[in-house]
Design a protein around this motif. Structure first.
Motif, PDB file in Angstrom:
ATOM      1  N   PHE A 109       0.833  -1.211   0.000  1.00  0.00           N
ATOM      2  CA  PHE A 109       0.000   0.000   0.000  1.00  0.00           C
ATOM      3  C   PHE A 109       0.865   1.257   0.000  1.00  0.00           C
ATOM      4  CE2 PHE A 109      -2.559  -3.271   2.160  1.00  0.00           C
ATOM      5  CZ  PHE A 109      -3.581  -3.373   1.231  1.00  0.00           C
ATOM      6  N   VAL A 110       1.976   1.221   0.708  1.00  0.00           N
ATOM      7  CA  VAL A 110       2.887   2.370   0.744  1.00  0.00           C
ATOM      8  C   VAL A 110       3.512   2.581  -0.630  1.00  0.00           C
ATOM      9  CG1 VAL A 110       5.075   3.221   1.711  1.00  0.00           C
ATOM     10  CG2 VAL A 110       3.358   2.213   3.211  1.00  0.00           C
ATOM     11  N   ARG A 111       3.930   1.509  -1.272  1.00  0.00           N
ATOM     12  CA  ARG A 111       4.529   1.607  -2.606  1.00  0.00           C
ATOM     13  C   ARG A 111       3.559   2.230  -3.593  1.00  0.00           C
ATOM     14  NH1 ARG A 111       6.161  -3.391  -5.076  1.00  0.00           N
ATOM     15  NH2 ARG A 111       6.903  -2.029  -6.710  1.00  0.00           N
ATOM     16  N   GLU A 112       2.328   1.761  -3.592  1.00  0.00           N
ATOM     17  CA  GLU A 112       1.331   2.278  -4.529  1.00  0.00           C
ATOM     18  C   GLU A 112       0.889   3.693  -4.162  1.00  0.00           C
ATOM     19  OE1 GLU A 112      -1.900  -0.446  -4.834  1.00  0.00           O
ATOM     20  OE2 GLU A 112      -0.594  -2.112  -5.399  1.00  0.00           O
ATOM     21  N   GLY A 113       0.652   3.927  -2.909  1.00  0.00           N
ATOM     22  CA  GLY A 113       0.138   5.225  -2.456  1.00  0.00           C
ATOM     23  C   GLY A 113       1.119   6.374  -2.608  1.00  0.00           C
ATOM     24  N   PHE A 114       2.396   6.109  -2.357  1.00  0.00           N
ATOM     25  CA  PHE A 114       3.403   7.162  -2.407  1.00  0.00           C
ATOM     26  C   PHE A 114       4.276   7.082  -3.648  1.00  0.00           C
ATOM     27  CE2 PHE A 114       2.399   6.791   2.108  1.00  0.00           C
ATOM     28  CZ  PHE A 114       2.110   8.115   2.401  1.00  0.00           C
ATOM     29  N   GLY A 115       4.097   6.044  -4.437  1.00  0.00           N
ATOM     30  CA  GLY A 115       4.855   5.906  -5.671  1.00  0.00           C
ATOM     31  C   GLY A 115       6.350   5.713  -5.466  1.00  0.00           C
ATOM     32  N   VAL A 116       6.725   5.000  -4.416  1.00  0.00           N
ATOM     33  CA  VAL A 116       8.150   4.763  -4.164  1.00  0.00           C
ATOM     34  C   VAL A 116       8.577   3.453  -4.817  1.00  0.00           C
ATOM     35  CG1 VAL A 116       8.246   6.093  -2.037  1.00  0.00           C
ATOM     36  CG2 VAL A 116       7.692   3.684  -1.933  1.00  0.00           C
ATOM     37  N   SER A 117       9.850   3.348  -5.092  1.00  0.00           N
ATOM     38  CA  SER A 117      10.376   2.164  -5.773  1.00  0.00           C
ATOM     39  C   SER A 117      10.471   0.981  -4.817  1.00  0.00           C
ATOM     40  CB  SER A 117      11.756   2.465  -6.348  1.00  0.00           C
ATOM     41  OG  SER A 117      12.700   2.616  -5.308  1.00  0.00           O
ATOM     42  N   LEU A 118      10.658  -0.177  -5.413  1.00  0.00           N
ATOM     43  CA  LEU A 118      10.827  -1.399  -4.632  1.00  0.00           C
ATOM     44  C   LEU A 118      12.084  -1.315  -3.769  1.00  0.00           C
ATOM     45  CD1 LEU A 118       9.715  -4.229  -4.084  1.00  0.00           C
ATOM     46  CD2 LEU A 118      11.069  -5.058  -5.997  1.00  0.00           C
ATOM     47  N   GLY A 119      13.149  -0.710  -4.300  1.00  0.00           N
ATOM     48  CA  GLY A 119      14.398  -0.580  -3.549  1.00  0.00           C
ATOM     49  C   GLY A 119      14.253   0.288  -2.313  1.00  0.00           C
ATOM     50  N   VAL A 120      13.566   1.413  -2.457  1.00  0.00           N
ATOM     51  CA  VAL A 120      13.352   2.307  -1.312  1.00  0.00           C
ATOM     52  C   VAL A 120      12.473   1.624  -0.267  1.00  0.00           C
ATOM     53  CG1 VAL A 120      12.289   4.488  -0.596  1.00  0.00           C
ATOM     54  CG2 VAL A 120      13.711   4.416  -2.630  1.00  0.00           C
ATOM     55  N   THR A 121      11.477   0.909  -0.732  1.00  0.00           N
ATOM     56  CA  THR A 121      10.617   0.176   0.194  1.00  0.00           C
ATOM     57  C   THR A 121      11.420  -0.877   0.959  1.00  0.00           C
ATOM     58  OG1 THR A 121       8.742   0.493  -1.297  1.00  0.00           O
ATOM     59  CG2 THR A 121       8.514  -1.195   0.383  1.00  0.00           C
ATOM     60  N   GLY A 122      12.288  -1.591   0.255  1.00  0.00           N
ATOM     61  CA  GLY A 122      13.129  -2.593   0.905  1.00  0.00           C
ATOM     62  C   GLY A 122      14.067  -1.993   1.924  1.00  0.00           C
ATOM     63  N   LEU A 123      14.663  -0.861   1.585  1.00  0.00           N
ATOM     64  CA  LEU A 123      15.555  -0.190   2.538  1.00  0.00           C
ATOM     65  C   LEU A 123      14.790   0.292   3.774  1.00  0.00           C
ATOM     66  CD1 LEU A 123      17.836   1.897   0.146  1.00  0.00           C
ATOM     67  CD2 LEU A 123      18.499  -0.082   1.547  1.00  0.00           C
ATOM     68  N   THR A 124      13.587   0.770   3.565  1.00  0.00           N
ATOM     69  CA  THR A 124      12.775   1.242   4.683  1.00  0.00           C
ATOM     70  C   THR A 124      12.401   0.089   5.613  1.00  0.00           C
ATOM     71  OG1 THR A 124      11.889   3.004   3.307  1.00  0.00           O
ATOM     72  CG2 THR A 124      10.663   2.467   5.294  1.00  0.00           C
ATOM     73  N   VAL A 125      11.966  -1.027   5.044  1.00  0.00           N
ATOM     74  CA  VAL A 125      11.612  -2.195   5.865  1.00  0.00           C
ATOM     75  C   VAL A 125      12.842  -2.705   6.607  1.00  0.00           C
ATOM     76  CG1 VAL A 125      10.829  -4.593   5.769  1.00  0.00           C
ATOM     77  CG2 VAL A 125       9.635  -2.842   4.472  1.00  0.00           C
ATOM     78  N   THR A 126      13.991  -2.713   5.938  1.00  0.00           N
ATOM     79  CA  THR A 126      15.230  -3.156   6.592  1.00  0.00           C
ATOM     80  C   THR A 126      15.585  -2.242   7.760  1.00  0.00           C
ATOM     81  OG1 THR A 126      16.026  -4.087   4.521  1.00  0.00           O
ATOM     82  CG2 THR A 126      17.672  -3.644   6.218  1.00  0.00           C
ATOM     83  N   ALA A 127      15.462  -0.932   7.561  1.00  0.00           N
ATOM     84  CA  ALA A 127      15.763   0.024   8.632  1.00  0.00           C
ATOM     85  C   ALA A 127      14.825  -0.169   9.823  1.00  0.00           C
ATOM     86  CB  ALA A 127      15.671   1.449   8.109  1.00  0.00           C
ATOM     87  N   VAL A 128      13.544  -0.397   9.545  1.00  0.00           N
ATOM     88  CA  VAL A 128      12.580  -0.619  10.629  1.00  0.00           C
ATOM     89  C   VAL A 128      12.914  -1.902  11.388  1.00  0.00           C
ATOM     90  CG1 VAL A 128      10.152  -1.159  11.106  1.00  0.00           C
ATOM     91  CG2 VAL A 128      10.731   0.710   9.570  1.00  0.00           C
ATOM     92  N   MET A 129      13.255  -2.962  10.648  1.00  0.00           N
ATOM     93  CA  MET A 129      13.594  -4.229  11.302  1.00  0.00           C
ATOM     94  C   MET A 129      14.849  -4.098  12.153  1.00  0.00           C
ATOM     95  SD  MET A 129      12.788  -6.953   8.265  1.00  0.00           S
ATOM     96  CE  MET A 129      13.637  -8.259   9.118  1.00  0.00           C
ATOM     97  N   LEU A 130      15.862  -3.422  11.635  1.00  0.00           N
ATOM     98  CA  LEU A 130      17.098  -3.241  12.409  1.00  0.00           C
ATOM     99  C   LEU A 130      16.858  -2.387  13.647  1.00  0.00           C
ATOM    100  CD1 LEU A 130      19.717  -2.754   9.552  1.00  0.00           C
ATOM    101  CD2 LEU A 130      19.453  -4.741  11.061  1.00  0.00           C
ATOM    102  N   GLY A 131      16.058  -1.341  13.502  1.00  0.00           N
ATOM    103  CA  GLY A 131      15.730  -0.500  14.656  1.00  0.00           C
ATOM    104  C   GLY A 131      14.965  -1.260  15.721  1.00  0.00           C
ATOM    105  N   TYR A 132      14.011  -2.082  15.290  1.00  0.00           N
ATOM    106  CA  TYR A 132      13.231  -2.893  16.221  1.00  0.00           C
ATOM    107  C   TYR A 132      14.129  -3.887  16.953  1.00  0.00           C
ATOM    108  CZ  TYR A 132       9.760  -6.361  17.722  1.00  0.00           C
ATOM    109  OH  TYR A 132       9.006  -7.235  18.441  1.00  0.00           O
ATOM    110  N   THR A 133      15.016  -4.543  16.204  1.00  0.00           N
ATOM    111  CA  THR A 133      15.915  -5.529  16.797  1.00  0.00           C
ATOM    112  C   THR A 133      16.898  -4.868  17.756  1.00  0.00           C
ATOM    113  OG1 THR A 133      15.722  -6.874  14.807  1.00  0.00           O
ATOM    114  CG2 THR A 133      17.566  -7.360  16.265  1.00  0.00           C
TER     115      THR A 133
END
Length: 68
Positions: free
Chosen positions: A29-53
């Motif tokens: 939904f974020v990719r479609e709604g904000f028009g961000v690339s798959l790479g940016v989405t992947g980096l964002t999810v990775t950053a969230v996971m690392l921060g959570y861990t």
């Protein structure tokens, strides 16, 4: 540990897991709604996971106590 402690830990774990897995569910939904690339989405999810861990590891090293 009392039943109250068990229920508090269970509630915290449920809430943390719900928030954590919401990130994965929202990526399409974020990719479609904000028009961000798959790479940016992947980096964002990775950053969230690392921060959570990192937050969980820091919390455990302090013996479960929050810093003031």
């Amino acid at each position: 540990m009392s039943w109250r402690g068990v229920s508090l830990v269970s509630a915290w774990q449920f809430t943390a897991s719900l928030c954590f897995y919401t990130v994965f569910a929202a990526t399409a939904f974020v990719r479609e709604g904000f028009g961000v690339s798959l790479g940016v989405t992947g980096l964002t999810v990775t950053a969230v996971m690392l921060g959570y861990t990192a937050q969980r590891c820091t919390w455990r090293r302090r013996g479960g106590r929050r810093s003031r």
